[in-house]
Design a protein around this motif. Structure first.
Motif, PDB file in Angstrom:
ATOM      1  N   ARG A 122      21.021  36.048  15.660  1.00 23.51           N
ATOM      2  CA  ARG A 122      21.570  34.599  16.060  1.00 23.51           C
ATOM      3  C   ARG A 122      20.543  33.537  15.790  1.00 23.51           C
ATOM      4  O   ARG A 122      20.788  32.357  15.455  1.00 23.51           O
ATOM      5  CB  ARG A 122      22.485  34.716  17.201  1.00 23.51           C
ATOM      6  N   ARG A 123      19.852  33.606  16.909  1.00 25.62           N
ATOM      7  CA  ARG A 123      18.825  32.541  17.039  1.00 25.62           C
ATOM      8  C   ARG A 123      17.840  32.300  15.934  1.00 25.62           C
ATOM      9  O   ARG A 123      17.867  31.109  15.302  1.00 25.62           O
ATOM     10  CB  ARG A 123      18.008  32.761  18.111  1.00 25.62           C
ATOM     11  N   SER A 124      17.525  33.362  15.047  1.00 24.47           N
ATOM     12  CA  SER A 124      16.897  32.924  13.797  1.00 24.47           C
ATOM     13  C   SER A 124      17.706  32.389  12.722  1.00 24.47           C
ATOM     14  O   SER A 124      17.358  31.643  11.851  1.00 24.47           O
ATOM     15  CB  SER A 124      16.204  34.115  13.341  1.00 24.47           C
ATOM     16  N   GLY A 125      19.042  32.739  12.886  1.00 22.06           N
ATOM     17  CA  GLY A 125      19.947  32.049  12.066  1.00 22.06           C
ATOM     18  C   GLY A 125      20.162  30.655  12.408  1.00 22.06           C
ATOM     19  O   GLY A 125      20.309  30.023  11.591  1.00 22.06           O
ATOM     20  N   GLU A 126      20.001  30.294  13.413  1.00 24.75           N
ATOM     21  CA  GLU A 126      20.028  28.700  13.903  1.00 24.75           C
ATOM     22  C   GLU A 126      18.916  27.927  13.526  1.00 24.75           C
ATOM     23  O   GLU A 126      18.627  26.938  13.003  1.00 24.75           O
ATOM     24  CB  GLU A 126      20.130  28.548  15.522  1.00 24.75           C
ATOM     25  N   LEU A 127      17.611  28.866  13.589  1.00 24.22           N
ATOM     26  CA  LEU A 127      16.324  27.908  13.209  1.00 24.22           C
ATOM     27  C   LEU A 127      16.138  28.431  11.746  1.00 24.22           C
ATOM     28  O   LEU A 127      15.584  29.624  11.531  1.00 24.22           O
ATOM     29  CB  LEU A 127      15.077  28.897  13.970  1.00 24.22           C
ATOM     30  N   LYS A 128      16.352  27.865  10.993  1.00 26.54           N
ATOM     31  CA  LYS A 128      16.552  28.132   9.487  1.00 26.54           C
ATOM     32  C   LYS A 128      14.913  28.645   9.099  1.00 26.54           C
ATOM     33  O   LYS A 128      13.805  27.954   9.416  1.00 26.54           O
ATOM     34  CB  LYS A 128      16.520  26.698   8.669  1.00 26.54           C
ATOM     35  N   GLY A 129      15.006  30.018   8.196  1.00 29.03           N
ATOM     36  CA  GLY A 129      13.790  30.214   7.812  1.00 29.03           C
ATOM     37  C   GLY A 129      12.993  31.230   8.982  1.00 29.03           C
ATOM     38  O   GLY A 129      11.854  31.698   8.575  1.00 29.03           O
ATOM     39  N   ALA A 130      13.457  31.343  10.109  1.00 24.43           N
ATOM     40  CA  ALA A 130      12.709  32.010  11.146  1.00 24.43           C
ATOM     41  C   ALA A 130      12.726  33.527  11.016  1.00 24.43           C
ATOM     42  O   ALA A 130      13.531  34.004  10.277  1.00 24.43           O
ATOM     43  CB  ALA A 130      13.304  31.733  12.539  1.00 24.43           C
ATOM     44  N   ASP A 131      11.639  34.080  11.349  1.00 26.51           N
ATOM     45  CA  ASP A 131      11.310  35.611  11.516  1.00 26.51           C
ATOM     46  C   ASP A 131      12.110  36.073  12.431  1.00 26.51           C
ATOM     47  O   ASP A 131      11.879  35.803  13.504  1.00 26.51           O
ATOM     48  CB  ASP A 131      10.025  35.631  11.337  1.00 26.51           C
ATOM     49  N   VAL A 132      13.038  37.155  12.294  1.00 24.88           N
ATOM     50  CA  VAL A 132      13.890  37.738  13.364  1.00 24.88           C
ATOM     51  C   VAL A 132      12.926  38.461  14.300  1.00 24.88           C
ATOM     52  O   VAL A 132      13.151  38.383  15.520  1.00 24.88           O
ATOM     53  CB  VAL A 132      15.045  38.788  12.674  1.00 24.88           C
ATOM     54  N   GLN A 133      11.867  39.411  13.642  1.00 22.60           N
ATOM     55  CA  GLN A 133      10.960  40.024  14.673  1.00 22.60           C
ATOM     56  C   GLN A 133      10.305  39.217  15.639  1.00 22.60           C
ATOM     57  O   GLN A 133      10.072  39.148  16.822  1.00 22.60           O
ATOM     58  CB  GLN A 133      10.213  40.827  13.825  1.00 22.60           C
ATOM     59  N   ALA A 134       9.704  38.027  14.910  1.00 20.76           N
ATOM     60  CA  ALA A 134       8.938  37.027  15.693  1.00 20.76           C
ATOM     61  C   ALA A 134      10.058  36.279  16.856  1.00 20.76           C
ATOM     62  O   ALA A 134       9.644  36.050  18.116  1.00 20.76           O
ATOM     63  CB  ALA A 134       8.342  35.867  14.789  1.00 20.76           C
TER      64      ALA A 134
END
Length: 230
Positions: A164-176
């Motif tokens: 969810r959080r990486s969906g909010e932060l465009k282009g964020a790496d899910v693992q990171a």
């Protein structure tokens, strides 16, 4: 106001939980649906962190942070449709969401003088809410508003929260993102002053398998039941 005041008593709802559990989206929607005020307490900690970063305060030094904790004037709007936040008259709704602020907010929030200053602001906003308020954070039910009418603790698996959080932060790496969330949880749960914790009398809602609409419906129902029982 007394003659025309609604018959429903003001209800104070505390919604706590770690990042990525749907806390903000749920809290805003519940407040809007029930005609309540809304307070994002995380934004207040981000705002004071933003001020410290902007003013070159040494964030490795808790004494330096404590010394200026009372300086910035932080004003929070409580309209769920447009929750505003200003520092010394400057709109900081955008700047407080930067990665720089996000990476430093736990350190600033852990300083007792910062917490007592922000807690005081939160309590005055809650007590002044005529129809009631939904307050979201990490220590609302345990420390800020221990007498809240209803306390909810949202949880979700680390994987669901990271997605969810990486969906909010465009282009964020899910693992990171997952690693950053786990690190943040550890920092928030282990700090000495008002750690992230579930109040004994809180209702726990696991949002891992639920849609946002389902979480909102669940919380609205809990608030309405609480209001009816008054």
């Amino acid at each position: 106001m007394e003659n025309g005041a609604p018959t429903a008593k003001p209800v104070i709802v505390a919604i706590d939980g770690p990042s990525g559990t749907g806390k903000s989206s749920t809290s805003k929607a519940v407040a809007a649906q029930l005609g309540l005020s809304y307070l994002d307490t995380g934004a207040q900690y981000r705002a004071i962190t933003w001020w410290m970063v902007s003013n070159g305060i040494d964030l490795e030094d808790p004494t330096a942070i404590a010394a200026v904790a009372g300086k910035p004037e932080i004003v929070s709007g409580t309209d769920p449709a447009a929750p505003a936040i200003t520092v010394d008259g400057v709109d900081v709704a955008g700047p407080i969401r930067t990665q720089e602020v996000t990476s430093k907010v736990s350190a600033v929030s852990a300083v007792p003088e910062v917490r007592s200053r922000i807690t005081e602001l939160q309590r005055s906003l809650a007590s002044g809410a005529e129809r009631g308020i939904v307050v979201e954070g990490r220590d609302i039910g345990t420390t800020v508003l221990p007498d809240a009418d209803l306390k909810i603790f949202l949880t979700a698996s680390a994987e669901a929260r990271a997605a969810r959080r990486s969906g909010e932060l465009k282009g964020a790496d899910v693992q990171a993102t997952r690693e950053a969330l786990i690190k943040r949880d550890a920092a928030d749960s282990s700090r000495k002053t008002s750690p992230l914790a579930k109040a004994d009398d809180a209702v726990e809602v696991d949002t891992t398998e639920l849609t946002l609409a389902q979480v909102i419906e669940c919380v609205v129902t809990l608030v309405e039941e609480k209001r009816a029982g008054k």
